[in-house]
Design a protein around this motif. Structure first.
Motif, PDB file in Angstrom:
ATOM      1  N   PHE A 148       0.833  -1.206   0.000  1.00  0.00           N
ATOM      2  CA  PHE A 148       0.000   0.000   0.000  1.00  0.00           C
ATOM      3  C   PHE A 148       0.864   1.251   0.000  1.00  0.00           C
ATOM      4  N   ALA A 149       1.851   1.301   0.900  1.00  0.00           N
ATOM      5  CA  ALA A 149       2.712   2.478   0.996  1.00  0.00           C
ATOM      6  C   ALA A 149       3.578   2.632  -0.252  1.00  0.00           C
ATOM      7  N   GLY A 150       4.103   1.530  -0.753  1.00  0.00           N
ATOM      8  CA  GLY A 150       4.970   1.597  -1.929  1.00  0.00           C
ATOM      9  C   GLY A 150       4.249   2.088  -3.164  1.00  0.00           C
ATOM     10  N   ASP A 151       3.001   1.670  -3.352  1.00  0.00           N
ATOM     11  CA  ASP A 151       2.228   2.056  -4.540  1.00  0.00           C
ATOM     12  C   ASP A 151       1.716   3.491  -4.463  1.00  0.00           C
ATOM     13  N   ARG A 152       1.340   3.939  -3.252  1.00  0.00           N
ATOM     14  CA  ARG A 152       0.635   5.212  -3.136  1.00  0.00           C
ATOM     15  C   ARG A 152       1.445   6.316  -2.470  1.00  0.00           C
ATOM     16  N   PHE A 153       2.371   5.945  -1.596  1.00  0.00           N
ATOM     17  CA  PHE A 153       3.134   6.952  -0.852  1.00  0.00           C
ATOM     18  C   PHE A 153       4.618   6.571  -0.823  1.00  0.00           C
ATOM     19  N   PRO A 154       5.277   6.648  -1.992  1.00  0.00           N
ATOM     20  CA  PRO A 154       6.678   6.210  -2.081  1.00  0.00           C
ATOM     21  C   PRO A 154       7.630   6.996  -1.190  1.00  0.00           C
ATOM     22  N   GLU A 155       7.304   8.260  -0.898  1.00  0.00           N
ATOM     23  CA  GLU A 155       8.182   9.031  -0.014  1.00  0.00           C
ATOM     24  C   GLU A 155       8.241   8.403   1.373  1.00  0.00           C
ATOM     25  N   ALA A 156       7.098   7.904   1.814  1.00  0.00           N
ATOM     26  CA  ALA A 156       7.058   7.242   3.121  1.00  0.00           C
ATOM     27  C   ALA A 156       7.694   5.864   3.055  1.00  0.00           C
ATOM     28  N   SER A 157       7.308   5.068   2.046  1.00  0.00           N
ATOM     29  CA  SER A 157       7.822   3.691   1.976  1.00  0.00           C
ATOM     30  C   SER A 157       9.329   3.657   1.767  1.00  0.00           C
ATOM     31  N   GLY A 158       9.873   4.711   1.135  1.00  0.00           N
ATOM     32  CA  GLY A 158      11.319   4.758   0.945  1.00  0.00           C
ATOM     33  C   GLY A 158      12.093   4.857   2.244  1.00  0.00           C
ATOM     34  N   ARG A 159      11.403   5.190   3.318  1.00  0.00           N
ATOM     35  CA  ARG A 159      12.042   5.286   4.631  1.00  0.00           C
ATOM     36  C   ARG A 159      11.904   3.993   5.440  1.00  0.00           C
ATOM     37  N   PHE A 160      11.158   3.020   4.906  1.00  0.00           N
ATOM     38  CA  PHE A 160      11.069   1.712   5.558  1.00  0.00           C
ATOM     39  C   PHE A 160      12.415   0.991   5.409  1.00  0.00           C
ATOM     40  N   THR A 161      12.795   0.227   6.396  1.00  0.00           N
ATOM     41  CA  THR A 161      14.025  -0.563   6.326  1.00  0.00           C
ATOM     42  C   THR A 161      13.734  -2.012   6.686  1.00  0.00           C
ATOM     43  N   ILE A 176       5.735   6.222  10.305  1.00  0.00           N
ATOM     44  CA  ILE A 176       6.364   6.894   9.162  1.00  0.00           C
ATOM     45  C   ILE A 176       5.307   7.262   8.119  1.00  0.00           C
ATOM     46  N   LEU A 177       4.391   6.343   7.845  1.00  0.00           N
ATOM     47  CA  LEU A 177       3.326   6.612   6.886  1.00  0.00           C
ATOM     48  C   LEU A 177       2.481   7.798   7.349  1.00  0.00           C
ATOM     49  N   LEU A 178       2.151   7.836   8.626  1.00  0.00           N
ATOM     50  CA  LEU A 178       1.355   8.935   9.164  1.00  0.00           C
ATOM     51  C   LEU A 178       2.124  10.250   9.144  1.00  0.00           C
ATOM     52  N   ASP A 179       3.433  10.187   9.313  1.00  0.00           N
ATOM     53  CA  ASP A 179       4.259  11.398   9.347  1.00  0.00           C
ATOM     54  C   ASP A 179       4.492  11.995   7.956  1.00  0.00           C
ATOM     55  N   TYR A 180       4.667  11.133   6.945  1.00  0.00           N
ATOM     56  CA  TYR A 180       5.114  11.605   5.641  1.00  0.00           C
ATOM     57  C   TYR A 180       4.030  11.615   4.563  1.00  0.00           C
ATOM     58  N   ALA A 181       2.920  10.957   4.802  1.00  0.00           N
ATOM     59  CA  ALA A 181       1.823  10.979   3.828  1.00  0.00           C
ATOM     60  C   ALA A 181       0.885  12.137   4.142  1.00  0.00           C
TER      61      ALA A 181
END
Length: 278
Positions: A25-38, A49-54
């Motif tokens: 979900f994050a990768g498809d719609r909110f790449p700025e947030a998912s790019g911070r996942f490790t 992170i999703l709540l902070d950056y989306a």
């Protein structure tokens, strides 16, 4: 009115139940947030992170679309697997517990060897659960198993949260009354929290079986017990046998807390034969 952060968090937990769903979900719609996942990052951190950056408005819109779609909507309970509603509560003023790690370990055990499962169990996690949410969650999810991970108190209370993350204790009488009204498909309650033995003794007036803790239990012991217990249940072991296997796992580890968990059951229930049922 825009959704509050707490409401967005609840929808994420309900609609994106697995880590894979959240990542996709994050990768498809909110790449700025998912790019911070490790790699190895826990679900709570990813959600933050999703709540902070989306953008909150865009996030709310995408979650509504997912909720309305046939694929994203919750399936009728009778058509699905056995549902394990996992409630995590860790008020800010209490000792911080490794609850996301415990939930992930349970999920990993339930996923492993899935084709051989006799009773497929789906874990439905809810994080930072407020006392005011409990009724709605029981009505909405209609779980077969209710699992609470967090803190208990010596006065037979569970420590939920309020809107600010502070302690909101739930008295034993209120919990037992609520379960009695909303038990529906509920067959098993697990209170993976300290000093919950008195509570489970009262709960078996309404449910077949309940598991609690005689005294304080450590994070590692609580996670070891839970993952072993639910794995055994998913392979079709009776509740009594699954409980004993989980205690054996504690005894085989350096933790040696096998005497802490207790199993109580309603009069007339044969725990050596009773299995979870859809």
């Amino acid at each position: 009115m825009p959704l509050r952060r707490l409401d967005l968090r609840e929808r994420i937990a309900r609609l994106l139940r697995s880590d894979a769903d959240l990542d996709s979900f994050a990768g498809d719609r909110f790449p700025e947030a998912s790019g911070r996942f490790t790699d190895g990052m826990d679900r709570v951190r990813k959600t933050n992170i999703l709540l902070d950056y989306a953008d909150p408005g865009a996030l709310a819109k995408q979650l509504r679309l997912l909720e309305r779609s046939p694929k994203g909507a919750a399936q009728p309970a009778e058509d699905g697997p056995i549902k394990l509603l996992y409630l995590a509560c860790n008020p800010t003023s209490t000792d911080q517990l490794a609850l996301s790690r415990e939930a992930r370990r349970i999920e990993d055990r339930l996923r492993a060897g899935k084709p051989r499962r006799v009773n497929a169990i789906e874990i439905v996690p809810r994080w930072a659960v407020r006392r005011s949410e409990l009724q709605r969650l029981l009505l909405e999810e209609e779980p077969h198993v209710l699992h609470f991970s967090g803190h208990g108190s010596g006065r037979a209370r569970l420590l939920f949260e309020d809107d600010g993350g502070n302690i909101a204790p739930l008295e034993a009488r209120a919990l037992v009354s609520l379960i009695g009204r909303l038990k529906r498909r509920l067959q098993l309650v697990v209170l993976n929290a300290c000093d919950t033995e008195p509570l489970v003794g009262a709960l078996v007036k309404h449910v077949a079986c309940a598991v609690g803790m005689r005294q304080a239990i450590g994070d590692e012991a609580a996670a070891t017990f839970a993952e072993t217990f639910y794995e055994a249940l998913s392979f079709g072991e009776p509740i009594g046998a699954a409980f004993e296997l989980a205690r054996i796992a504690l005894g085989m580890s350096p933790l040696r807390e096998e005497r802490t968990p207790v199993l109580r059951f309603k009069r007339g229930v044969d725990i050596d034969r009773r299995r979870l049922e859809k």
